[in-house]
Design a protein around this motif. Structure first.
Motif, short mmCIF file in Angstrom:
data_model
loop_
_atom_site.label_atom_id
_atom_site.label_comp_id
_atom_site.label_asym_id
_atom_site.label_seq_id
_atom_site.Cartn_x
_atom_site.Cartn_y
_atom_site.Cartn_z
N ALA A 140 0.84 -1.20 0.00
CA ALA A 140 0.00 0.00 0.00
C ALA A 140 0.88 1.25 0.00
N PRO A 516 -1.20 3.94 6.18
CA PRO A 516 -2.34 3.70 5.27
C PRO A 516 -3.70 3.75 5.95
N LEU A 569 -4.77 0.94 -1.83
CA LEU A 569 -4.57 0.00 -0.72
C LEU A 569 -4.32 -1.41 -1.23
#
Length: 577
Positions: A140, A516, A569
């Motif tokens: 990610a 993230p 992601l």
RNA sequence: GCGCCCGUAGCUCAGCUGGAUAGAGCGCCGGACUUCGAAUCCGUAGGUCGUAGGUUCGAAUCCUACCGGGCGCGCCA
């Protein structure tokens, strides 16, 4: 939205051009009653320019040009600048996002070459559930950095070398029946490793031979190298299969295993000696990095060459660091690994600095993460107490997702249900790993991660599916942007627009913090606002065609933002579920 | 013993680098469907932000000390 630029210009006019670069600290308003955004810079800046915070805020506001952007600007409390955006400016900003494939995310002005070191499974061991964290979080981060314009070089530092191979090769020789037709099966290898380890722990003679065997292997003895290569090949095939299932970007060419640095290990020692850092201690070559203390307050030694002449992982990491600076020409190096290795990396970075091997401008980041825990808050294990194989976790995720989908939508054709189960199941696993602060341990919970409610992949994918569903019903192309002016007819639409224009800031925030989960939080909030919007603002039954087109355009924009966000992601979407 | 990380609602977690009255989901209780996929939404209740000091206009966030939990500390990785 050019809100920051307006604020900077106002600051420059109010207190001088030298403060133009001050971060305006622009945030969504803490409460909707305050406005849409708030700038929190006045309180901090006041101290530096010797003004009263509230006076300074007032001066900035006076210098602010609201034309075409703000419908209301005022100062509150100790010096908050509250900003309400003009509806038309907001609608136009959204329209611009709609026609922008980057959804308003601007590339960084100065792209860097960033090495991201992640995943790094071990040869002769099956990937286990804890390998997921480095792989998924690292992927990610690599995606986000690449998206904002950095040149990302992925490095998979596979553990294919080291002391344990002596034991594995010895055991392999004792059990030729494990090879069928000269090949090894990775399923066998998992038990194989355990068995070899047991022999090593229980049989002193075996252990002694194993240690000698390592030296042979490291000296390039032909038979040992051939056996070793078999272990490596069998393992790589397994890793590739897992990466493919996970939709991870790592490719075979990203692999630069520990063994790739073998030839440069003596150079590391020489180079350390050259700069006067190498010392001897109890027969081993060591380095004492500044700032690290051992048990008795003594300088802490990092062993770079054992008394028997062997090298250790610190040596390999130093060699890799040099390679990344000299050959890869990295401006920044990011390591994704367990929080337990924080000390190790801190020492490696310190040695690199002291040795003068990297220019000061190079950034070295260890990005730590916590452990995967079971529901009992103990390290995640099988019911029998064994380690959990990643492949089995992925199987179960898909099975569970499949059951949920069948229950909710029995009419979905079986083949499509399989595909959806894959996207949702794998997505759920990855998302649950990404959605909380990575430095904390996280609790692995099937029911929670596959729930259609809450901050989960299924919830987000479903929000996307609802968007696609409307496009299907209206027989409109989802991929083609709807070129219609956006009309704000309801607070829910306004709330959605205000969130959409934040996408860029959040993506950059993730790149800055390497966290993230902030993007997850953003996407979850976006999906929630979408659902509220649908509740109040029907698209197909809109009062007039122009409003319908506006809402359709807005829906499409949200859909594309969800799709892009999930892609950053590493999570797939489906158009039906 | 030294060092690192973590303590936020019953549970699982956010809290955007120090901002205004600490927010979600689950669970509990109560509402809204001849649906654009209710796979959803709305509402109620639930908090000494581990404890005590400190820094300042302002602290869940920074500093110090303690308490709890996890992890790491010479020839494994």
């Amino acid at each position: 939205m050019r809100i920051e630029e307006r604020l900077r210009a106002a600051v420059a006019r109010a207190v001088g051009a030298e403060h133009r670069e001050t971060d305006p600290l622009l945030r969504p308003a803490a409460q909707t009653s305050f406005g849409d955004f708030q700038a929190n810079l006045a309180m901090g800046l006041a101290k530096r320019v010797g003004a009263k915070p509230r006076d300074l805020a007032t001066r900035i506001v006076a210098a602010l040009e609201p034309e075409g952007l703000f419908s209301k600007v005022d100062v509150a409390g100790p010096g908050f600048i509250n900003l309400t955006v003009d509806d038309r400016a907001l609608a136009e900003a959204a329209a611009r996002l709609g026609s922008d494939p980057r959804l308003g995310v601007e590339p960084v002005p100065v792209p860097m070459r960033v090495v991201v070191d992640y995943s790094a499974p071990n040869v002769a061991k099956e990937m286990l559930v804890h390998h997921l964290r480095s792989t998924v979080i690292g992927d990610a981060i690599a995606r986000v950095l690449a998206f904002i314009g950095h040149e990302v070089i992925r490095q998979n530092h596979i553990g294919d070398w080291g002391t344990q191979f002596g034991m594995l090769l010895e055991y392999l020789d004792e059990h030729p029946e494990l090879r069928s037709g000269g090949r090894l099966e990775i399923g066998d290898l998992n038990a194989f490793y355990q068995e070899a380890k047991r022999r090593f722990d229980q049989d002193e003679d075996f252990a002694r031979r194993s240690r000698a065997r390592v030296v042979e292997l490291q000296a390039g003895e032909v038979h040992s190298v051939a056996s070793w290569q078999q272990l490596v090949d069998a393992s790589l095939a397994h890793f590739e299969a897992i990466y493919a299932r996970l939709d991870v970007l790592l490719e075979p060419e990203d692999i630069r295993a520990e063994s790739a640095y073998n030839d440069s290990l003596p150079q590391v020692i020489d180079a350390l000696a050259d700069v006067g850092l190498l010392e001897e201690s109890e027969g081993a070559r060591v380095v004492y990095p500044e700032g690290f203390k051992g048990k008795d307050g003594e300088p802490f030694p990092v062993i770079v060459r054992k008394s028997d002449g062997g090298y250790l992982y610190a040596t390999t990491d130093l060699a890799a660091a040099r390679f990344r600076v000299e050959k890869l020409r990295a401006d920044r190096v990011i390591y994704l690994s367990d929080a337990r290795q924080s000390d190790h990396f801190a020492m490696v970075f310190q040695i690199v600095r002291q040795a003068g091997w990297a220019p000061e401008r190079i950034r070295w980041d260890h990005v730590p993460f916590g452990s995967v825990l079971g529901p009992d808050r103990r390290p995640f294990k099988t019911r029998e107490g064994g380690t959990v194989r990643l492949a089995e976790v992925l199987d179960e995720a898909q099975h569970r997702a499949r059951r949920v989908i069948e229950e909710k939508n029995p009419s979905l054709p079986a083949a499509e249900a399989d595909e959806v189960a894959r996207a949702v199941g794998i997505g759920a696993i990855k998302y649950s790993d990404l959605s909380s602060d990575r430095v904390k341990d996280y609790v692995f919970d099937w029911d929670r991660m596959l729930s259609l409610e809450g901050n989960t992949a299924p919830y987000l994918i479903n929000a996307y599916v609802r968007v696609r569903s409307i496009f299907r019903k209206l027989e409109r192309e989802f991929e083609a942007p709807i070129d219609a002016p956006i009309q704000i007819t309801d607070p829910a639409e306004r709330a959605l627009l205000l969130h959409l224009v934040e996408f860029s800031r959040v993506v950059h925030l993730v790149a800055d913090t390497l966290e993230p989960h902030r993007l997850c939080t953003y996407l979850y909030e976006l999906a929630a606002r979408l659902h509220r919007f649908y509740e109040r603002c029907p698209v197909m039954r809109a009062p007039e065609p122009a409003v319908r087109e506006s809402r359709l355009a807005l829906s499409g924009l949200v859909g594309r933002t969800l799709e892009r966000g999930l892609d950053l992601l590493g999570i797939r979407v489906v158009s039906r579920m």
